[in-house]
Motif scaffolding. Structure first.
Motif, short mmCIF file in Angstrom:
data_model
loop_
_atom_site.label_atom_id
_atom_site.label_comp_id
_atom_site.label_asym_id
_atom_site.label_seq_id
_atom_site.Cartn_x
_atom_site.Cartn_y
_atom_site.Cartn_z
N UNK A 188 -47.08 28.58 108.42
CA UNK A 188 -48.45 28.83 108.87
C UNK A 188 -48.52 30.10 109.73
N UNK A 189 -47.65 30.19 110.75
CA UNK A 189 -47.69 31.35 111.63
C UNK A 189 -47.19 32.61 110.93
N UNK A 190 -46.25 32.43 110.01
CA UNK A 190 -45.76 33.59 109.27
C UNK A 190 -46.89 34.21 108.44
N UNK A 191 -47.73 33.36 107.87
CA UNK A 191 -48.84 33.87 107.06
C UNK A 191 -49.96 34.42 107.94
N UNK A 192 -50.22 33.73 109.07
CA UNK A 192 -51.35 34.12 109.91
C UNK A 192 -51.01 35.24 110.88
N UNK A 193 -49.75 35.33 111.33
CA UNK A 193 -49.43 36.27 112.39
C UNK A 193 -48.28 37.21 112.04
N UNK A 194 -47.14 36.64 111.65
CA UNK A 194 -45.95 37.47 111.48
C UNK A 194 -46.12 38.46 110.34
N UNK A 195 -46.57 37.98 109.19
CA UNK A 195 -46.73 38.88 108.05
C UNK A 195 -47.76 39.99 108.34
N UNK A 223 -60.59 40.61 108.84
CA UNK A 223 -60.26 39.64 109.88
C UNK A 223 -61.04 39.96 111.16
N UNK A 224 -61.47 38.89 111.84
CA UNK A 224 -62.23 39.07 113.08
C UNK A 224 -61.50 38.49 114.29
N UNK A 225 -60.20 38.14 114.12
CA UNK A 225 -59.44 37.64 115.26
C UNK A 225 -58.76 38.81 115.97
N UNK A 226 -57.78 38.48 116.86
CA UNK A 226 -57.14 39.53 117.64
C UNK A 226 -56.41 40.55 116.76
N UNK A 227 -55.74 40.07 115.71
CA UNK A 227 -55.03 41.00 114.82
C UNK A 227 -56.03 41.87 114.07
N UNK A 228 -57.14 41.28 113.65
CA UNK A 228 -58.17 42.07 112.99
C UNK A 228 -58.74 43.14 113.90
N UNK A 229 -58.99 42.78 115.17
CA UNK A 229 -59.48 43.76 116.13
C UNK A 229 -58.44 44.85 116.37
N UNK A 230 -57.15 44.45 116.44
CA UNK A 230 -56.08 45.44 116.64
C UNK A 230 -56.02 46.42 115.46
#
Length: 493
Positions: A188-195, A223-230
């Motif tokens: 889950x985290x690999x798909x949502x964050x790590x990748x 994406x509209x979360x923190x990674x999307x904003x980054x």
């Protein structure tokens, strides 16, 4: 200096591997806190189960008419119950079952009627780590007859072996749960964050290798979360960097051309000034009247050329340090400015060589101490203060005041020992102040000029020269009543 070529780390050192290891470790750590209560609960249940078994064996003895059973049957009942002896206490009698004729030696008493969580945890861990086979006497009330008290004798090794088997089962189950949960969390985290982070890192490395390539600018995504904003902010930053690099490339080419043009122009102007001075000897009054304006224009052109050439240098020239007083420097700057403007000198008289000069009401007043000693490059500071004091007069001010304030530099502990003393020199004028455009681009070359025809290099060069002496230049205030600049310099105590 060539920078190292960065690459994404291998899987063993990546965030994915660390995430998997940390997830398993945290779940196993949580299972440790669950393991001790589980083992303590298993020990209590095991002892209570043997109390119930002892009670059933005692009922078999009580069911006989004479409360006597054959020895073989007695041993078989106790063996099936896993006990060495059973004592059932009733109000009027006591029933006893035991394997051997000789009573066994009791090594430890356990009273199940007294229970506390801390005691249960300590006793459970103690039994689990026990290496000797002690004889335990367990006292309690069976669940089937809570009104009767019963005692049983049991080998602790049997309990220890049962607890260890239970512990291994719990460990195996915990390990399975840990890997299963870690796998779910990992994917889950690999798909949502790590990748996405690896993709973002790869895009950053690609942009760094060729920042001028428009194809290297990342696509923000939806994406509209923190990674999307980054990603969105990084895309904007990359676009700004590319625009800045393109602008700097154009400015570098323009600066090279301007340097060559300024050098040739300065030489041409120098020749023209010599020829203009010869025109001053003309017998024609109209020609002589035009010569001062012509010389002033040429001097201004030479001044702009020198500023452009100076700013075009990659690094400031080396300093030629000398010791001198601050008031000596400022007074010489004042005298030169007033002399170049053909204004009255300090004593109020006009020199005979400037008979045609028109008196000007502009004044430069100095309020500085006589004992402030500097160790600096005289010519550099002369040029910096000359720009700061000349600019307001050319912008329309008729009075410039130079004042000061001593500041003792403090270190982190609040002590001033071995720290340079600083002086704040304030250049205050009564001019119209700086326009908004000049304030926004105050120290930006070719953009921070406060008057028509200015280059905006004066303040930029002044700040660079002062910074070379570990000082600072900043605007204190500006408005319709004038502007105040502050020059901070270290001085010798």
């Amino acid at each position: 200096m060539e920078r190292p070529h960065l690459k994404l780390p291998p899987w063993a050192k990546s965030l994915s591997a660390r995430l998997l290891v940390l997830t398993v470790s945290f779940i196993m750590l949580a299972e440790i806190f669950v393991f001790a209560p589980s083992v303590a609960r298993f020990r209590i249940d095991w002892l209570k189960a043997h109390l119930d078994s002892g009670y059933l064996a005692a009922l078999a003895l009580e069911a006989t008419p004479d409360q006597m059973i054959p020895d073989d049957l007695e041993k078989e009942l106790l063996s099936n119950a896993g006990l060495e002896a059973v004592i059932l206490r009733r109000e009027d009698r006591k029933l006893l079952l035991q394997r051997d004729d000789m009573p066994a030696k009791v090594d430890k008493d356990i009273d199940l009627t007294e229970f506390s969580i801390i005691m249960a945890l300590m006793e459970g861990l103690s039994t689990l780590s026990q290496s000797e086979d002690r004889m335990l006497r367990v006292v309690g009330m069976p669940s089937m007859a809570p009104d009767f008290e019963i005692e049983v004798l049991v080998h602790e090794k049997t309990l220890t072996d049962a607890m260890r088997n239970f512990g291994w089962r719990v460990f195996g189950l915990s390990l399975m749960i840990s890997f299963f949960t870690a796998g779910l969390v990992y994917f889950a985290l690999n798909r949502l964050m790590v990748r996405p982070m690896r993709t973002l890192t790869r895009d950053m490395i690609r942009f760094r290798e060729n920042p001028q390539d428009k194809a290297s600018v990342i696509t923000p995504g939806l994406r509209d979360d923190e990674i999307g904003v980054a990603r969105q902010e990084l895309a904007i930053m990359q676009q700004d960097i590319q625009a800045m690099l393109n602008q700097r490339r154009r400015l570098a080419a323009l600066g090279t051309a301007a340097t060559k043009i300024s050098h040739d122009l300065r030489n041409a102007l120098a020749t023209s000034m010599l020829m203009t001075e010869q025109l001053a000897k003309s017998e024609d009054d109209e020609v002589r009247a035009v010569v001062p304006r012509l010389l002033s224009s040429m001097e201004r052109a030479v001044y702009i050329s020198e500023q452009t050439l100076s700013f075009a240098r990659d690094t400031p020239p080396p300093r030629d340090l000398a010791k001198f007083t601050l008031i000596e420097l400022i007074e010489e700057v004042r005298d030169q400015i007033l002399l170049q403007k053909s204004e009255p000198l300090l004593d109020g008289h006009t020199p005979e060589t400037v008979k045609d000069a028109h008196p000007c009401s502009a004044r430069i007043q100095i309020d500085l101490p006589d004992d402030i000693m500097l160790e600096a490059d005289y010519d550099m500071l002369f040029r910096a203060f000359s720009n700061l004091m000349r600019n307001p007069l050319e912008a329309g001010a008729d009075e410039v005041t130079v004042t000061y304030k001593l500041v003792a530099a403090k270190n982190q502990t609040g002590e001033s020992d071995k720290q340079p003393n600083l002086i704040d020199v304030f250049i205050n004028d009564n001019g119209p102040g700086l326009p908004e455009k000049a304030i926004k681009n105050l120290f930006v070359p070719f953009a921070g000029s406060g008057r028509t025809g200015g280059t905006g290099l004066g303040l930029a060069i002044a700040r660079e020269l002062i910074s070379t002496h570990n000082g600072d230049l900043h605007l204190v205030s500006t408005g319709p009543n004038g502007a105040v600049f502050c020059v901070k310099l270290p001085y010798l105590a």
